[in-house]
Scaffold this motif. Structure first.
Motif, mmCIF file in Angstrom:
data_model
loop_
_atom_site.group_PDB
_atom_site.id
_atom_site.type_symbol
_atom_site.label_atom_id
_atom_site.label_comp_id
_atom_site.label_asym_id
_atom_site.label_seq_id
_atom_site.Cartn_x
_atom_site.Cartn_y
_atom_site.Cartn_z
ATOM 1 N N ASN A 1 0.831 -1.203 0.000
ATOM 2 C CA ASN A 1 0.000 0.000 0.000
ATOM 3 C C ASN A 1 0.862 1.249 0.000
ATOM 4 N N ALA A 2 2.096 1.130 -0.483
ATOM 5 C CA ALA A 2 3.042 2.248 -0.400
ATOM 6 C C ALA A 2 3.862 2.369 -1.677
ATOM 7 N N THR A 3 4.366 3.569 -1.885
ATOM 8 C CA THR A 3 5.292 3.854 -2.974
ATOM 9 C C THR A 3 6.493 4.596 -2.406
ATOM 10 N N LEU A 4 7.678 4.101 -2.684
ATOM 11 C CA LEU A 4 8.919 4.771 -2.296
ATOM 12 C C LEU A 4 9.442 5.520 -3.515
ATOM 13 N N VAL A 5 9.573 6.837 -3.393
ATOM 14 C CA VAL A 5 10.049 7.664 -4.508
ATOM 15 C C VAL A 5 11.410 8.226 -4.137
ATOM 16 N N VAL A 6 12.372 8.068 -5.032
ATOM 17 C CA VAL A 6 13.741 8.531 -4.796
ATOM 18 C C VAL A 6 14.157 9.401 -5.968
ATOM 19 N N VAL A 7 14.523 10.641 -5.688
ATOM 20 C CA VAL A 7 14.944 11.565 -6.737
ATOM 21 C C VAL A 7 16.234 12.238 -6.301
ATOM 22 N N GLY A 8 17.210 12.289 -7.208
ATOM 23 C CA GLY A 8 18.442 13.002 -6.897
ATOM 24 C C GLY A 8 19.658 12.335 -7.507
ATOM 25 N N ASP A 9 20.792 12.537 -6.876
ATOM 26 C CA ASP A 9 22.083 12.076 -7.366
ATOM 27 C C ASP A 9 22.268 10.606 -7.004
ATOM 28 N N VAL A 10 21.554 9.748 -7.732
ATOM 29 C CA VAL A 10 21.540 8.318 -7.407
ATOM 30 C C VAL A 10 21.736 7.484 -8.669
ATOM 31 N N VAL A 11 22.079 6.219 -8.444
ATOM 32 C CA VAL A 11 22.179 5.231 -9.516
ATOM 33 C C VAL A 11 21.081 4.196 -9.270
ATOM 34 N N PRO A 12 20.194 3.972 -10.233
ATOM 35 C CA PRO A 12 19.056 3.071 -10.007
ATOM 36 C C PRO A 12 19.446 1.689 -9.496
ATOM 37 N N GLU A 13 20.535 1.131 -10.000
ATOM 38 C CA GLU A 13 20.927 -0.207 -9.562
ATOM 39 C C GLU A 13 21.245 -0.228 -8.074
ATOM 40 N N ARG A 14 21.885 0.848 -7.578
ATOM 41 C CA ARG A 14 22.204 0.920 -6.155
ATOM 42 C C ARG A 14 20.931 1.095 -5.327
ATOM 43 N N ILE A 15 19.971 1.856 -5.851
ATOM 44 C CA ILE A 15 18.710 2.041 -5.143
ATOM 45 C C ILE A 15 17.969 0.714 -5.027
ATOM 46 N N LYS A 16 18.020 -0.119 -6.049
ATOM 47 C CA LYS A 16 17.397 -1.437 -5.983
ATOM 48 C C LYS A 16 17.999 -2.265 -4.855
ATOM 49 N N GLU A 17 19.324 -2.216 -4.731
ATOM 50 C CA GLU A 17 20.003 -2.963 -3.676
ATOM 51 C C GLU A 17 19.579 -2.473 -2.294
ATOM 52 N N LEU A 18 19.551 -1.149 -2.117
ATOM 53 C CA LEU A 18 19.190 -0.576 -0.822
ATOM 54 C C LEU A 18 17.727 -0.838 -0.483
ATOM 55 N N ALA A 19 16.861 -0.732 -1.482
ATOM 56 C CA ALA A 19 15.439 -0.989 -1.240
ATOM 57 C C ALA A 19 15.222 -2.432 -0.797
#
Length: 448
Positions: A210-228
């Motif tokens: 029931n949630a959405t995590l939104v990440v915007v900024g100086d990031v690399v999508p592959e790293r965000i997948k790992e952290l998520a």
């Protein structure tokens, strides 16, 4: 923190001139964890910062009668301690990192965010995941925090006649949906709210699916997948209650209320039931309403401002609002304050407003007038792209109200398709007496 529909304004990507084309859209990706959490990632490397926003699909429109204010109260209480931190500890950690944080509750959502150096994204994820899953919600914290919320209501609503009028107007403008429920809650509901209700609300709605995590900024999508996956992937997948979108009666009949207050001149508020982008049969009509709102009273060049405020001076203030970004139907609202030196009769003021509204029904606006309205939306959208928080809020809001975040990039073309005839049709269809609710705030009578 409570945030109302009238103040929570999220800029949306609008019409862009000539050289600004869809090719300039930033890179955005999304993915879904096994537990149902959706993650949207937008790269913006112009500054070494990142904002992480967790949007929960629950707000005051979800609340049953007698339990108003639960979503907002819960937003307050989740900061009072969790499995990893006591009250105030997360705020202290973020302050040391130079980060900012806040939380907001609306009719359709509750969201939490942290903005911090991009190398510390994992800290934000750990905090958000913990708040979402292990908030303690101790009964001993409930009573003092509820008193804080009650005082917030007194200051922001009960002691502010315009805010109180808008709240009561919403209660009659939405006869068939939960949008009549104030986000902060009715005082009588706050006075009988208990900690068990709050714990049940938390268990029902604060689920990864029931949630959405939104990440915007100086990031690399592959790293965000790992952290998520690291911080959110272990959270339990749970069933979510089914709640239909708040759809209103198309023609509820004209409604009105009168309030008296210690003010020097009358105030008049007119609200028309309208669809939103999520409920319109054709999104083009919702975009036409956005532009119609600007053309009526949403800018200094708008018709009501030019004719009735600046030229004839029968109003000292005119404001307009149309919230297209709801999961249910919406309102187009015109708020005015009369100039007692020129006009002191709210009924006559209403008649003058109808003359301006009817002028858009009888004749489509000139293309140049429509172009000016589009240009006003341009400025808001262009400025918003320089703010990672504004970008994330747009994406998160779209997902939370049941629309795809990609509409943020498609909206340029959709607004460009709106014609003067579309504006006239929107005025004829939606600005009618059968869809109208009116609030008159009149000076208290002197009985001495």
């Amino acid at each position: 923190m409570n945030i109302s529909r009238s103040t929570f304004v999220l800029s949306f990507i609008a019409w862009l001139p000539l050289v600004a084309t869809a090719a300039t859209n930033p890179t955005t990706q999304d993915f879904v964890l096994d537990n149902g959490l959706k993650v949207v990632v937008r790269e913006d490397h112009r500054s070494p910062i990142v904002t992480a926003q967790l949007w929960i699909k629950v707000g005051s429109s979800y609340e049953p009668p007698g339990q108003s204010g639960l979503s907002h109260a819960l937003e307050h209480l989740v900061y009072k301690g969790s499995s990893k931190a006591c009250a105030g500890e997360f705020a202290h950690i973020l302050k040391k990192l130079g980060a900012s944080q806040n939380a907001f509750t609306g009719t359709d959502f509750t969201f939490f965010y942290q903005t911090l150096p991009s190398g510390r994204t994992g800290v934000a994820f750990e905090i958000l995941a913990d708040l979402m899953s292990t908030a303690k919600l101790d009964a001993q914290d409930f009573t003092p925090e509820l008193k804080v919320i009650q005082e917030e209501r007194r200051m922001r609503v009960d002691d502010e006649i315009t805010a109180s009028a808008h709240e009561r107007l919403n209660s009659i403008a939405y006869p068939a949906s939960g949008y009549r429920t104030p986000t902060i809650g009715w005082m009588h509901d706050l006075q009988r709210m208990n900690a068990v209700q709050l714990q049940q609300w938390y268990q029902a709605w604060y689920s990864p699916g029931n949630a959405t995590l939104v990440v915007v900024g100086d990031v690399v999508p592959e790293r965000i997948k790992e952290l998520a996956q690291q911080y959110f992937g272990h959270l339990e997948k749970r069933a979510i209650p089914a709640v239909p979108a708040p759809v209103e009666l198309a023609s509820a009949g004209e409604r009105s209320l009168v309030l008296h207050a210690p003010i020097s001149s009358p105030r008049l508020i007119m609200s028309f039931n309208t669809p939103s982008l999520a409920t319109a049969q054709n999104r083009r009509s919702a975009h036409a309403l956005r532009l119609l709102n600007v053309m009526l009273a949403g800018s200094e060049s708008a018709r009501i401002k030019q004719q009735l405020q600046l030229s004839e001076a029968i109003f000292t203030d005119v404001q307009a609002e149309y919230d297209a970004f709801n999961r249910g139907d919406s309102l187009l609202t015109i708020s005015t304050q009369l100039n007692p030196d020129k006009l002191n009769d709210a009924d006559e003021a209403s008649a003058r407003l109808w003359q301006v509204i009817d002028s858009l029904k009888s004749k489509a606006p000139d293309p140049a007038e429509l172009e000016r309205a589009k240009n006003i939306l341009i400025a808001n959208s262009v400025y918003a792209q320089d703010d990672v928080e504004a970008q994330a809020s747009t994406l998160g809001l779209l997902e939370t109200i049941g629309l795809d975040w990609r509409l943020a990039d498609q909206n340029t073309d959709e607004l460009n398709r709106v014609t003067p005839q579309d504006i006239q049709n929107a005025a004829i269809t939606f600005l009618t007496h059968e869809r109208l609710s009116t609030a008159k705030i009149l000076p208290e009578k002197n009985n001495g």
